[in-house]
Design a protein around this motif. Structure first.
Motif, PDB file in Angstrom:
ATOM      1  N   LEU A 150       0.824  -1.204   0.000  1.00 43.55           N
ATOM      2  CA  LEU A 150       0.000   0.000   0.000  1.00 43.55           C
ATOM      3  C   LEU A 150       0.861   1.258   0.000  1.00 43.55           C
ATOM      4  CD1 LEU A 150      -2.927   1.091   0.137  1.00 43.55           C
ATOM      5  CD2 LEU A 150      -2.684   1.073   2.640  1.00 43.55           C
ATOM      6  N   LYS A 151       1.918   1.263   0.805  1.00 43.72           N
ATOM      7  CA  LYS A 151       2.799   2.435   0.876  1.00 43.72           C
ATOM      8  C   LYS A 151       3.470   2.733  -0.458  1.00 43.72           C
ATOM      9  CE  LYS A 151       5.162   1.253   4.633  1.00 43.72           C
ATOM     10  NZ  LYS A 151       6.076   1.304   5.782  1.00 43.72           N
ATOM     11  N   GLN A 152       3.605   1.741  -1.315  1.00 45.79           N
ATOM     12  CA  GLN A 152       4.232   1.932  -2.617  1.00 45.79           C
ATOM     13  C   GLN A 152       3.272   2.517  -3.657  1.00 45.79           C
ATOM     14  OE1 GLN A 152       5.994  -1.841  -3.645  1.00 45.79           O
ATOM     15  NE2 GLN A 152       7.418  -1.769  -1.940  1.00 45.79           N
ATOM     16  N   VAL A 153       1.993   2.627  -3.287  1.00 41.96           N
ATOM     17  CA  VAL A 153       0.990   3.189  -4.192  1.00 41.96           C
ATOM     18  C   VAL A 153       0.968   4.706  -4.002  1.00 41.96           C
ATOM     19  CG1 VAL A 153      -1.460   3.255  -4.786  1.00 41.96           C
ATOM     20  CG2 VAL A 153      -0.399   1.085  -4.081  1.00 41.96           C
ATOM     21  N   ASP A 154       1.411   5.439  -5.009  1.00 49.82           N
ATOM     22  CA  ASP A 154       1.415   6.900  -4.915  1.00 49.82           C
ATOM     23  C   ASP A 154       0.006   7.428  -4.697  1.00 49.82           C
ATOM     24  OD1 ASP A 154       4.155   7.216  -5.245  1.00 49.82           O
ATOM     25  OD2 ASP A 154       3.999   7.352  -7.433  1.00 49.82           O
ATOM     26  N   GLY A 155      -0.151   8.225  -3.637  1.00 49.20           N
ATOM     27  CA  GLY A 155      -1.427   8.867  -3.373  1.00 49.20           C
ATOM     28  C   GLY A 155      -2.497   7.970  -2.786  1.00 49.20           C
ATOM     29  N   ALA A 164      -7.281   1.761  -4.040  1.00 47.06           N
ATOM     30  CA  ALA A 164      -6.051   1.508  -3.281  1.00 47.06           C
ATOM     31  C   ALA A 164      -5.862   0.013  -3.044  1.00 47.06           C
ATOM     32  CB  ALA A 164      -6.096   2.265  -1.957  1.00 47.06           C
ATOM     33  N   ALA A 165      -6.929  -0.658  -2.610  1.00 49.18           N
ATOM     34  CA  ALA A 165      -6.841  -2.103  -2.348  1.00 49.18           C
ATOM     35  C   ALA A 165      -6.531  -2.870  -3.631  1.00 49.18           C
ATOM     36  CB  ALA A 165      -8.146  -2.598  -1.731  1.00 49.18           C
ATOM     37  N   GLN A 166      -7.196  -2.525  -4.711  1.00 50.42           N
ATOM     38  CA  GLN A 166      -6.990  -3.222  -5.979  1.00 50.42           C
ATOM     39  C   GLN A 166      -5.576  -3.046  -6.500  1.00 50.42           C
ATOM     40  OE1 GLN A 166      -8.267  -5.492  -7.623  1.00 50.42           O
ATOM     41  NE2 GLN A 166      -7.417  -5.307  -9.678  1.00 50.42           N
ATOM     42  N   THR A 167      -5.003  -1.886  -6.306  1.00 47.43           N
ATOM     43  CA  THR A 167      -3.641  -1.647  -6.775  1.00 47.43           C
ATOM     44  C   THR A 167      -2.662  -2.584  -6.081  1.00 47.43           C
ATOM     45  OG1 THR A 167      -4.204   0.651  -7.232  1.00 47.43           O
ATOM     46  CG2 THR A 167      -1.867   0.122  -7.130  1.00 47.43           C
ATOM     47  N   VAL A 168      -2.906  -2.886  -4.828  1.00 46.35           N
ATOM     48  CA  VAL A 168      -2.038  -3.808  -4.095  1.00 46.35           C
ATOM     49  C   VAL A 168      -2.388  -5.262  -4.427  1.00 46.35           C
ATOM     50  CG1 VAL A 168      -1.312  -4.597  -1.799  1.00 46.35           C
ATOM     51  CG2 VAL A 168      -1.754  -2.170  -2.192  1.00 46.35           C
ATOM     52  N   GLN A 169      -3.659  -5.593  -4.426  1.00 41.45           N
ATOM     53  CA  GLN A 169      -4.101  -6.984  -4.521  1.00 41.45           C
ATOM     54  C   GLN A 169      -4.182  -7.530  -5.943  1.00 41.45           C
ATOM     55  OE1 GLN A 169      -3.668  -7.751  -1.128  1.00 41.45           O
ATOM     56  NE2 GLN A 169      -5.323  -9.171  -1.518  1.00 41.45           N
TER      57      GLN A 169
END
Length: 194
Positions: A150-155, A164-169
């Motif tokens: 999650l921390k690696q997702v800008d913004g 946000a969840a989808q970007t990680v998962q």
């Protein structure tokens, strides 16, 4: 603001009026008013809802009853979030993600019902580099791994929860996380300071 109005406002705020001075001088004291303090319920120990759900919930919301194991996993996710130094919003995203992925159950291998080699609270896969099966089924480890992503997702702080969840998962059902936002926020509100 006239004196009567000031006294009323101050009594609501729990401030006392004494000797013509309260939070600054009063230029003129009119007829004293018998103002009785009004009790104001403030729960300073609960996170601010605007921080938990900054954009409001998206779509229909789902909710499940939690057993002791699921509640313990909520507390473990919150503890790992605090240990990582992240705010309440990160815990909301994490709990909503786990609600979608496993209903907050620390799942082992489910045999033929398993999605590839997905395990744990977040259905993370050893074959995708999330860690060993033992690590992934440790709630603190799996939460920390999710939060690292999650921390690696800008913004991420300003994104809709499901984005946000989808970007990680990288789920096959990217919009499914949104339905758990209210329950996740309620759980963070309930357990963040306990």
């Amino acid at each position: 603001m006239n004196t009567i109005m000031r006294k009323s406002v101050l009594s609501v705020a729990g401030l006392a009026f004494a000797g013509g001075v309260f939070a600054g001088p009063i230029a003129h004291v009119a007829n004293p008013v018998d103002a009785k303090p009004v009790a104001v319920a403030v729960q300073a120990d609960k996170p601010d809802t605007s921080k938990l759900i900054p954009h409001g919930t998206q779509g229909d919301q789902s909710r499940i009853s939690l057993n002791d194991e699921q509640t313990a996993n909520v507390k473990a996710i919150i503890a790992a979030t605090k240990k990582a130094g992240l705010p309440e919003r990160a815990a909301v995203i994490s709990i909503a993600t786990s609600l979608q992925e496993s209903k907050l159950e620390n799942l082992g291998h489910l045999g033929d019902m398993n999605d590839h080699d997905s395990l744990g609270l977040f259905q993370q896969r050893p074959s995708s580099g999330w860690g060993t099966p033992e690590q992934i089924t440790d709630p603190e480890y799996s939460t920390t791994a999710f939060l690292k992503g999650l921390k690696q997702v800008d913004g991420w702080q300003d994104m809709a929860l499901t984005d946000a969840a989808q970007t990680v998962q990288v789920s096959a059902y990217p919009d499914a996380y949104a339905q758990w936002e209210q329950q996740a926020a309620d759980l963070v509100g309930q357990y963040w300071n306990s």
